[in-house]
Design an enzyme around this catalytic site. Structure first.
Site, PDB file in Angstrom:
ATOM      1  N   ASN A  99      32.407  28.353  37.746  1.00 26.20           N
ATOM      2  CA  ASN A  99      32.871  27.364  38.713  1.00 26.20           C
ATOM      3  C   ASN A  99      32.711  27.868  40.155  1.00 26.20           C
ATOM      4  O   ASN A  99      32.458  29.047  40.389  1.00 26.20           O
ATOM      5  CB  ASN A  99      34.338  27.032  38.435  1.00 26.20           C
ATOM      6  CG  ASN A  99      34.807  25.785  39.146  1.00 26.20           C
ATOM      7  OD1 ASN A  99      34.001  24.924  39.518  1.00 26.20           O
ATOM      8  ND2 ASN A  99      36.106  25.671  39.350  1.00 26.20           N
ATOM      9  N   ASP A 115      41.028  29.734  39.171  1.00 25.17           N
ATOM     10  CA  ASP A 115      39.612  29.558  38.834  1.00 25.17           C
ATOM     11  C   ASP A 115      39.192  28.095  38.917  1.00 25.17           C
ATOM     12  O   ASP A 115      38.017  27.786  38.775  1.00 25.17           O
ATOM     13  CB  ASP A 115      39.332  30.079  37.415  1.00 25.17           C
ATOM     14  CG  ASP A 115      39.000  31.560  37.414  1.00 25.17           C
ATOM     15  OD1 ASP A 115      38.684  32.098  38.483  1.00 25.17           O
ATOM     16  OD2 ASP A 115      39.059  32.175  36.336  1.00 25.17           O
ATOM     17  N   ASP A 137      29.385  26.220  44.572  1.00 20.20           N
ATOM     18  CA  ASP A 137      29.132  25.834  45.959  1.00 20.20           C
ATOM     19  C   ASP A 137      29.525  26.926  46.943  1.00 20.20           C
ATOM     20  O   ASP A 137      28.987  27.012  48.049  1.00 20.20           O
ATOM     21  CB  ASP A 137      29.889  24.542  46.288  1.00 20.20           C
ATOM     22  CG  ASP A 137      31.378  24.640  45.970  1.00 20.20           C
ATOM     23  OD1 ASP A 137      31.717  25.015  44.828  1.00 20.20           O
ATOM     24  OD2 ASP A 137      32.198  24.349  46.861  1.00 20.20           O
ATOM     25  N   SER A 191      77.549  45.488   9.233  1.00 16.28           N
ATOM     26  CA  SER A 191      76.568  44.382   9.151  1.00 16.28           C
ATOM     27  C   SER A 191      76.717  43.445  10.349  1.00 16.28           C
ATOM     28  O   SER A 191      77.171  42.311  10.201  1.00 16.28           O
ATOM     29  CB  SER A 191      76.700  43.620   7.831  1.00 16.28           C
ATOM     30  OG  SER A 191      78.019  43.242   7.555  1.00 16.28           O
ATOM     31  N   THR A 212      45.806  25.003  30.532  1.00 17.10           N
ATOM     32  CA  THR A 212      46.688  26.102  30.138  1.00 17.10           C
ATOM     33  C   THR A 212      46.846  27.109  31.261  1.00 17.10           C
ATOM     34  O   THR A 212      45.946  27.296  32.068  1.00 17.10           O
ATOM     35  CB  THR A 212      46.161  26.812  28.878  1.00 17.10           C
ATOM     36  OG1 THR A 212      44.865  27.350  29.164  1.00 17.10           O
ATOM     37  CG2 THR A 212      46.068  25.850  27.719  1.00 17.10           C
ATOM     38  N   GLY A 253      41.407  30.444  31.857  1.00 19.73           N
ATOM     39  CA  GLY A 253      40.731  31.427  32.680  1.00 19.73           C
ATOM     40  C   GLY A 253      41.705  32.075  33.623  1.00 19.73           C
ATOM     41  O   GLY A 253      42.925  31.988  33.440  1.00 19.73           O
ATOM     42  N   SER A 254      41.205  32.715  34.646  1.00 17.24           N
ATOM     43  CA  SER A 254      42.040  33.423  35.595  1.00 17.24           C
ATOM     44  C   SER A 254      42.760  32.452  36.521  1.00 17.24           C
ATOM     45  O   SER A 254      42.418  31.270  36.599  1.00 17.24           O
ATOM     46  CB  SER A 254      41.190  34.394  36.411  1.00 17.24           C
ATOM     47  OG  SER A 254      41.988  35.090  37.344  1.00 17.24           O
TER      48      SER A 254
END
Length: 641
Positions: free
Chosen positions: A174, A44, A177, A552, A120, A40-41
């Site tokens: 998330n 987060d 609260d 080359s 991640t 996610g961000s």
């Protein structure tokens, strides 16, 4: 020896404890394993959520908990609350910046299942890290900050998870609260995400309102603060989703062969990890790509023979017949084998600082197969923020694009949407051995099935025999002005006097015809050498001794041409001339133009030259005359029969 009642009681207690431990270990060993990722961000709460899962599953030792509490105070956590993110953000740089950089893997278990979770990175520049974590995952937890809603990173990671074949998605809203556990906020985020998910082809997802910090709806649902929620707790959902290996058992049998097990003359088995399906003694199987068929005789493991084996198990199969089968082949169901092809369309995620070089040869590893592959210029690059298709000549670090992939020989595959094991591949740089890309095969190109090699009666050996010589490619390489063309011409004159059948391919001459459509970018230089290599190959098939005089500049392309030829037919001749000497000569005035900026991408000035590491022949034109160099080369390649 006698024992007291107390001793007997102690022995009985020890026996009961050992029995309990054994039962616990057996139960733990037989639990299914779910791999999932959190993404996610930035900020987060991914690391906090994982820390909470470890804490609630009692996977933290007392000394770890004490250290965690101390660290939480250091970073300024209010009151006596624990900062669970510190369990996962192990890198010092992560703690200093308050972000996740690397992929952090953690293990935990509940009574019903074992888990490996990958935390991640959220930053766009770490897309490759996210892809690494997602490549083996069965489920993705997409976190959204309830205060911010669906962001660009939310869309990016959802797209990547879907692209990488993750079937189970959890939208974890998330920090509920911090919005007063407001149901309307949750419903609005779910509605926005649903519209986006439908747009990119995500068929279903599970939305859960949570607070990783407070623990709401993590292990029990609904929490007292979200009585309006009637779905599962996160842990309950993780314990109940179907695992890929279980789903894979319902598909056709596939086992890439990793090793031919031949300990003695009486045993010959084929070892590998079953990618999908089930297999039992007596089953008819087919070897792909050869197409040979046989029957499974036995399934051998370290613990003995099995009556049946399923996806996810590593086994050794013995067959009733002595069929030709080796590493890289696939043993499959006889009546439903996978395809084999050498041309594909694929989605590629580029993972290297150096951009993709279309036309360059890379190692492609798919299951237990490894072949040389070239990537064509991308059809388009995908803007993962907007889903737009953009024109692209190459792929940069963290870019995602769709391109054609060509392999040196047919490989066994299935579309990635059907099989990760036979549809997912990595690309490896041949020089550095670094993994530079990951890809997902879509389908084989139709022309790959319609174009076949036509056998001819007169072979290349017949052509060479008529000329009384062994075909060779004398590949002259060096800086512009080093003397390649001059020396190659002198060598051909000497071979002509020896009645040898030759042909000289010169760099400038070829660009007047065959390669007149190519410029001097790295991609065009690579394609220039690829075409020359193909022409040289055809000429050696005709029995000729081919001399080529090309700068080359890249080792990878010279190695690519070498791989086209039979063993010992490619002779690399390094015309070793220092840059300052070549620039002093500047016969064509090219260095002067390059220094003034009139000529871009000129080798030695603003484009690199990679000198041969171990050429068959090296000539130094500072120490040798043209005639001396030519005589030395001819003496080195003799005899020519």
């Amino acid at each position: 020896m006698t024992h007291s009642a107390d001793n007997n009681s102690a022995y009985e207690t020890d026996a009961l404890i050992a029995e309990d431990i054994g039962a616990y270990l057996d139960q733990h060993q037989n639990k299914s394993l779910l791999r999932f990722i959190t993404c996610g961000s930035v900020d987060d709460g991914k690391s906090t959520l994982i820390g909470r899962l470890l804490y609630d599953s009692k996977m933290i030792f007392e000394d770890q908990l004490a250290a965690l509490e101390a660290d939480s105070k250091k970073v300024g956590t209010q009151g006596q609350e624990i900062d669970f993110a510190l369990l996962v953000d192990g890198l010092a740089a992560e703690r200093e910046q308050g972000i996740t950089i690397d992929v952090a893997y953690r293990f935990f278990a509940t009574e019903k299942r074992k888990f490996i979770v990958a935390d991640t990175p959220g930053h766009e520049q770490y897309t490759r890290n996210m892809v690494t974590g997602a490549s083996t995952a069965d489920l993705a937890v997409i976190l959204v900050d309830a205060r911010k809603g669906v962001l660009v990173q939310t869309r990016r990671h959802s797209y990547l998870a879907h692209l990488l074949g993750i079937k189970h998605l959890v939208l974890a809203v998330n920090k509920m609260d911090l919005v007063g556990y407001d149901q309307q906020t949750f419903d609005d985020i779910v509605a926005e995400y649903s519209a986006f998910a439908e747009e990119i082809g995500i068929e279903a997802f599970t939305a859960i309102p949570i607070s990783g910090f407070k623990g709401d709806n993590i292990t029990d649902a609904p929490s007292p603060q979200t009585e309006w929620y009637d779905g599962p707790a996160l842990i309950d959902h993780l314990e109940s989703v179907e695992i890929a290996n279980i789903a894979a058992q319902e598909r056709a049998f596939r086992m890439p062969v990793q090793w031919v097990n031949r300990p003695n003359l009486d045993f010959r088995g084929f070892s590998g990890l079953i990618g999908s399906g089930t297999v039992a003694p007596g089953d008819a199987v087919r070897i792909v790509p050869s197409g040979k068929t046989s029957t499974v005789k036995s399934i051998v493991t370290y613990d003995g023979e099995l009556k049946e084996a399923v996806a996810g198990q590593s086994v050794t199969l013995t067959l009733e017949d002595e069929v030709d089968c080796s590493r890289g082949d696939v043993i499959s169901t006889a009546d439903n084998p996978p395809e084999a092809s050498d041309q594909f369309e694929a989605t590629i995620v580029w993972m290297d600082e150096e951009a993709l070089k279309p036309g360059r040869g890379y190692w492609l590893k798919l299951a237990s197969q490894m072949v040389t592959a070239t990537i064509a210029e991308p059809k388009y690059e995908i803007n993962v923020n907007t889903m737009d298709h953009l024109a692209a000549k190459t792929l940069q670090l963290n870019s995602i694009g769709v391109a054609e992939v060509h392999t040196e020989r047919p490989i066994t595959f299935e579309p990635y949407s059907d099989s990760r094991s036979l549809g997912g591949f990595i690309l490896v740089d041949k020089i550095t051995n670094a993994t530079v890309g990951a890809g997902m095969l879509h389908f084989s190109l139709r022309r790959a099935q319609n174009v076949h090699w036509q056998a001819t009666t007169i072979t290349r050996d017949d052509h060479a025999g008529m000329k009384n010589q062994k075909p060779r490619v004398l590949w002259f390489t060096g800086l512009s002005g080093s003397g390649k063309s001059t020396i190659a011409n002198a060598v051909e004159q000497r071979l002509n006097l020896m009645n040898r059948h030759t042909f000289l391919l010169d760099g400038d001459n070829v660009r007047h015809g065959l390669n007149k459509d190519l410029g001097f970018t790295e991609a065009d230089r690579i394609e220039n050498i690829r075409r020359v290599g193909e022409v040289a190959k055809l000429m050696t098939d005709a029995g000729l001794i081919v001399l080529t005089a090309f700068i080359s500049p890249f080792r990878a392309e010279r190695d690519m041409v070498r791989s086209m030829m039979d063993e010992c037919e490619f002779i690399e001749i390094f015309v070793d001339t220092p840059l300052e000497v070549a620039e002093e000569r500047d016969v064509k005035g090219l260095y002067k133009k390059a220094r003034s900026g009139e000529l871009k991408n000129f080798t030695g000035i603003d484009s690199p030259y990679e000198a041969p590491a171990e050429p068959e022949i090296r000539v130094n034109t500072v120490e040798m005359t043209v005639d001396e160099a030519a005589d030395h080369i001819v003496s080195q390649i003799m005899p020519l029969k």
